[in-house]
Design a protein around this motif. Structure first.
Motif, PDB file in Angstrom:
ATOM      1  N   ASP A   5       0.835  -1.202   0.000  1.00 40.05           N
ATOM      2  CA  ASP A   5       0.000   0.000   0.000  1.00 40.05           C
ATOM      3  C   ASP A   5       0.874   1.257   0.000  1.00 40.05           C
ATOM      4  OD1 ASP A   5      -2.137   1.686   0.123  1.00 40.05           O
ATOM      5  OD2 ASP A   5      -2.690   1.190   2.175  1.00 40.05           O
ATOM      6  N   CYS A   6       1.150   1.778  -1.187  1.00 43.23           N
ATOM      7  CA  CYS A   6       1.924   3.021  -1.278  1.00 43.23           C
ATOM      8  C   CYS A   6       1.112   4.147  -0.622  1.00 43.23           C
ATOM      9  CB  CYS A   6       2.207   3.371  -2.738  1.00 43.23           C
ATOM     10  SG  CYS A   6       3.002   4.984  -2.959  1.00 43.23           S
ATOM     11  N   PRO A   7       1.720   4.930   0.289  1.00 42.05           N
ATOM     12  CA  PRO A   7       0.962   6.010   0.935  1.00 42.05           C
ATOM     13  C   PRO A   7       0.539   7.107  -0.037  1.00 42.05           C
ATOM     14  CG  PRO A   7       3.245   6.005   1.689  1.00 42.05           C
ATOM     15  CD  PRO A   7       3.078   4.820   0.797  1.00 42.05           C
ATOM     16  N   HIS A   8       1.073   7.093  -1.250  1.00 41.58           N
ATOM     17  CA  HIS A   8       0.731   8.122  -2.230  1.00 41.58           C
ATOM     18  C   HIS A   8      -0.221   7.603  -3.309  1.00 41.58           C
ATOM     19  CE1 HIS A   8       4.018  10.251  -0.342  1.00 41.58           C
ATOM     20  NE2 HIS A   8       4.769   9.190  -0.556  1.00 41.58           N
ATOM     21  N   CYS A   9      -0.149   6.296  -3.613  1.00 37.40           N
ATOM     22  CA  CYS A   9      -0.901   5.739  -4.741  1.00 37.40           C
ATOM     23  C   CYS A   9      -1.944   4.703  -4.329  1.00 37.40           C
ATOM     24  CB  CYS A   9       0.048   5.059  -5.723  1.00 37.40           C
ATOM     25  SG  CYS A   9       1.377   6.094  -6.297  1.00 37.40           S
ATOM     26  N   GLY A  10      -1.805   4.128  -3.145  1.00 36.28           N
ATOM     27  CA  GLY A  10      -2.696   3.054  -2.737  1.00 36.28           C
ATOM     28  C   GLY A  10      -2.087   1.693  -3.034  1.00 36.28           C
ATOM     29  N   HIS A  58      10.741   1.879  -2.327  1.00 37.77           N
ATOM     30  CA  HIS A  58      10.688   2.841  -3.419  1.00 37.77           C
ATOM     31  C   HIS A  58       9.631   2.374  -4.420  1.00 37.77           C
ATOM     32  CE1 HIS A  58      12.827   5.003  -6.944  1.00 37.77           C
ATOM     33  NE2 HIS A  58      12.051   5.844  -6.296  1.00 37.77           N
ATOM     34  N   HIS A  59       8.672   3.237  -4.716  1.00 36.99           N
ATOM     35  CA  HIS A  59       7.631   2.872  -5.676  1.00 36.99           C
ATOM     36  C   HIS A  59       8.140   3.165  -7.084  1.00 36.99           C
ATOM     37  CE1 HIS A  59       3.052   2.864  -6.662  1.00 36.99           C
ATOM     38  NE2 HIS A  59       3.726   1.911  -7.261  1.00 36.99           N
ATOM     39  N   THR A  60       9.021   2.302  -7.542  1.00 40.54           N
ATOM     40  CA  THR A  60       9.712   2.529  -8.813  1.00 40.54           C
ATOM     41  C   THR A  60       8.772   2.480 -10.011  1.00 40.54           C
ATOM     42  OG1 THR A  60      10.251   0.180  -8.835  1.00 40.54           O
ATOM     43  CG2 THR A  60      11.936   1.662  -8.016  1.00 40.54           C
ATOM     44  N   GLY A  62       5.594   3.347 -10.022  1.00 43.32           N
ATOM     45  CA  GLY A  62       4.439   4.224  -9.817  1.00 43.32           C
ATOM     46  C   GLY A  62       4.880   5.662  -9.644  1.00 43.32           C
ATOM     47  N   CYS A  63       4.682   6.183  -8.451  1.00 44.93           N
ATOM     48  CA  CYS A  63       4.964   7.601  -8.206  1.00 44.93           C
ATOM     49  C   CYS A  63       6.451   7.891  -8.054  1.00 44.93           C
ATOM     50  CB  CYS A  63       4.214   8.060  -6.945  1.00 44.93           C
ATOM     51  SG  CYS A  63       4.747   7.222  -5.425  1.00 44.93           S
ATOM     52  N   ARG A  64       7.270   6.844  -7.950  1.00 39.83           N
ATOM     53  CA  ARG A  64       8.727   6.968  -7.809  1.00 39.83           C
ATOM     54  C   ARG A  64       9.132   7.672  -6.515  1.00 39.83           C
ATOM     55  NH1 ARG A  64      11.504   5.183 -11.693  1.00 39.83           N
ATOM     56  NH2 ARG A  64      13.343   6.365 -11.176  1.00 39.83           N
TER      57      ARG A  64
END
Ligand SMILES: [Zn+2]
Length: 103
Positions: A5-10, A58-60, A62-64
């Motif tokens: 669960d990315c805190p920025h993208c879900g 690191h959300h490589t 997605g939002c990076r």
């Protein structure tokens, strides 16, 4: 498939992420004041707990953006995710979504 669960993208598939090691490792304020052993410990020594562990991810794909997560190293369960720079949240029973985590 594991959802993280990315805190920025879900929630997104684990393949979108890269592991970044232990979270909350502060860089020494005065690196020149450290001896070789202290510098080596900062660079290479990390905790290795069984159970909850604060990690950087690191959300490589997605939002990076970098963020932190609390993960159980025994079960691989992600207990919480939170933005980088935020304080480590409590890790008791509760929501695993970023929506319920206080920085
Ligand atoms: Zn993201």
């Amino acid at each position: 498939m594991l959802l993280i669960d990315c805190p920025h993208c879900g929630p997104r598939n684990e393949v979108e992420y890269a592991y970044g090691g232990q979270a909350h490792v502060a860089r020494p304020e005065d690196p020149y004041a450290l001896d070789d052993r202290e510098w080596a410990e900062y660079l290479f020594y990390r905790d290795n707990p069984r159970g909850d562990y604060a990690e950087r991810w690191h959300h490589t794909g997605g939002c990076r953006k970098w963020f932190n997560a609390i993960r159980d190293t025994a079960t691989y369960e992600f207990r919480a995710t939170y933005p980088a720079g935020s304080a480590r949240p409590g890790t008791g029973p509760g929501p695993t979504s970023h929506e319920g985590v206080q920085p």
